[in-house]
Design a protein around this motif. Sequence first.
Motif, PDB file in Angstrom:
ATOM      1  N   THR A  18       0.811  -1.212   0.000  1.00  0.00           N
ATOM      2  CA  THR A  18       0.000   0.000   0.000  1.00  0.00           C
ATOM      3  C   THR A  18       0.853   1.274   0.000  1.00  0.00           C
ATOM      4  O   THR A  18       0.402   2.302  -0.423  1.00  0.00           O
TER       5      THR A  18
ATOM      6  N   ARG B 233       3.639   1.732  -1.624  1.00  0.00           N
ATOM      7  CA  ARG B 233       4.341   1.997  -2.868  1.00  0.00           C
ATOM      8  C   ARG B 233       3.456   2.783  -3.824  1.00  0.00           C
ATOM      9  O   ARG B 233       2.243   2.652  -3.777  1.00  0.00           O
ATOM     10  N   ARG B 234       4.113   3.573  -4.676  1.00  0.00           N
ATOM     11  CA  ARG B 234       3.309   4.332  -5.632  1.00  0.00           C
ATOM     12  C   ARG B 234       2.917   3.437  -6.800  1.00  0.00           C
ATOM     13  O   ARG B 234       3.769   2.803  -7.428  1.00  0.00           O
ATOM     14  N   ARG B 235       1.619   3.376  -7.029  1.00  0.00           N
ATOM     15  CA  ARG B 235       1.079   2.586  -8.134  1.00  0.00           C
ATOM     16  C   ARG B 235       1.189   3.424  -9.401  1.00  0.00           C
ATOM     17  O   ARG B 235       0.643   4.517  -9.477  1.00  0.00           O
TER      18      ARG B 235
ATOM     19  N   GLU C 224      -2.346   0.360 -13.411  1.00  0.00           N
ATOM     20  CA  GLU C 224      -3.008  -0.909 -13.123  1.00  0.00           C
ATOM     21  C   GLU C 224      -3.721  -1.402 -14.378  1.00  0.00           C
ATOM     22  O   GLU C 224      -4.600  -0.734 -14.922  1.00  0.00           O
TER      23      GLU C 224
ATOM     24  N   VAL D  29      -0.148  -5.099 -12.118  1.00  0.00           N
ATOM     25  CA  VAL D  29      -0.021  -3.753 -11.563  1.00  0.00           C
ATOM     26  C   VAL D  29       1.446  -3.363 -11.668  1.00  0.00           C
ATOM     27  O   VAL D  29       2.325  -4.211 -11.470  1.00  0.00           O
TER      28      VAL D  29
ATOM     29  N   PHE E 218       4.284  -0.866 -10.051  1.00  0.00           N
ATOM     30  CA  PHE E 218       4.612   0.037  -8.949  1.00  0.00           C
ATOM     31  C   PHE E 218       5.954   0.695  -9.246  1.00  0.00           C
ATOM     32  O   PHE E 218       6.777   0.130  -9.987  1.00  0.00           O
TER      33      PHE E 218
ATOM     34  N   TYR F 196       3.692  -6.543 -10.838  1.00  0.00           N
ATOM     35  CA  TYR F 196       2.973  -7.482  -9.965  1.00  0.00           C
ATOM     36  C   TYR F 196       1.936  -8.234 -10.795  1.00  0.00           C
ATOM     37  O   TYR F 196       1.120  -7.622 -11.486  1.00  0.00           O
TER      38      TYR F 196
END
Length: 254
Positions: free
Chosen positions: A2, A4-6, A9, A14, A16, A27
């Motif tokens: 949570t 980490r900067r996404r 998506e 995903v 990051f 991911y």
Amino acid sequence: MTRRRRVYEGKAKVLFEGPEPGTLVQYFKDDATAFNGEKKATVTGKGVLNNRISEHLMLKLAEIGIQNHFIRRLNMREQLIKEVEIIPVEVIIRNIAAGSICKRLGISEGTPLPRPIIEYCFKSDELNDPLVSEEHITAFGWANPLELDDIMSQSLRVNDFLLGLFSGIGIRLVDFKLEFGRYYEGDEMQIILADEISPDNCRLWDAATNKKLDKDRFRRDLGGVEDAYQEVARRLGIIPEGGPGDLQGTNAIQ
Ligand code: C5P
């Protein structure tokens, strides 16, 4: 996760921000989608398998000089990759007719094509990834002619190599999708292979029976999706010691 900067998506992955500038963490989710997101489900263990299968294939491709974004696997579901500027074109390479080419051109599924055929689609969920020509790609500046030549020749090399690799493990590589990106290092720019190569974006048929070992099992409700992906991993020699059952456990392929 949570904290980490996404960065992005997608439907199955995903991205990051990575630990160092110029890197990202990719991911792999268990989410499966088809028909541009209209059909959705979770396939337990798919992300773990795709992470491992894509790692294996990207490393093999790097060995024969196909530069790609893979740096190293971090854990069961994540790999460290080079950040690239994605070219908004999906490159589809076909050896045997299946899927959309059958509908579009009235060819029956399973017909061998006279030679590998490359198709391009514009990456756009809103437009349903429409088929485009080289003219569209260069005229709209998605890639210049030199870049497109590079993409085409790299795609054919990837196809030659993967055809042989899969044929060695009793699998027919029917078709697959690649994505490329611009990788900047100092003043240099290179077009490198990005995204993933897995049963999510390849059609893989058992050579003896033509059994589908790919996402078509999900698209067409054939069942046994996870088993098929595991079978591909097993034949590639990347299933962990304890056999497929290990994929469910906490100690699964690390
Ligand atoms: O649907 P179609 O027959 O055009 O797909 C050709 C190949 O490209 C298939 O292996 C499919 O899995 C892959 N593909 C993909 N992502 C898309 C479209 C196609 O991975 N958006």
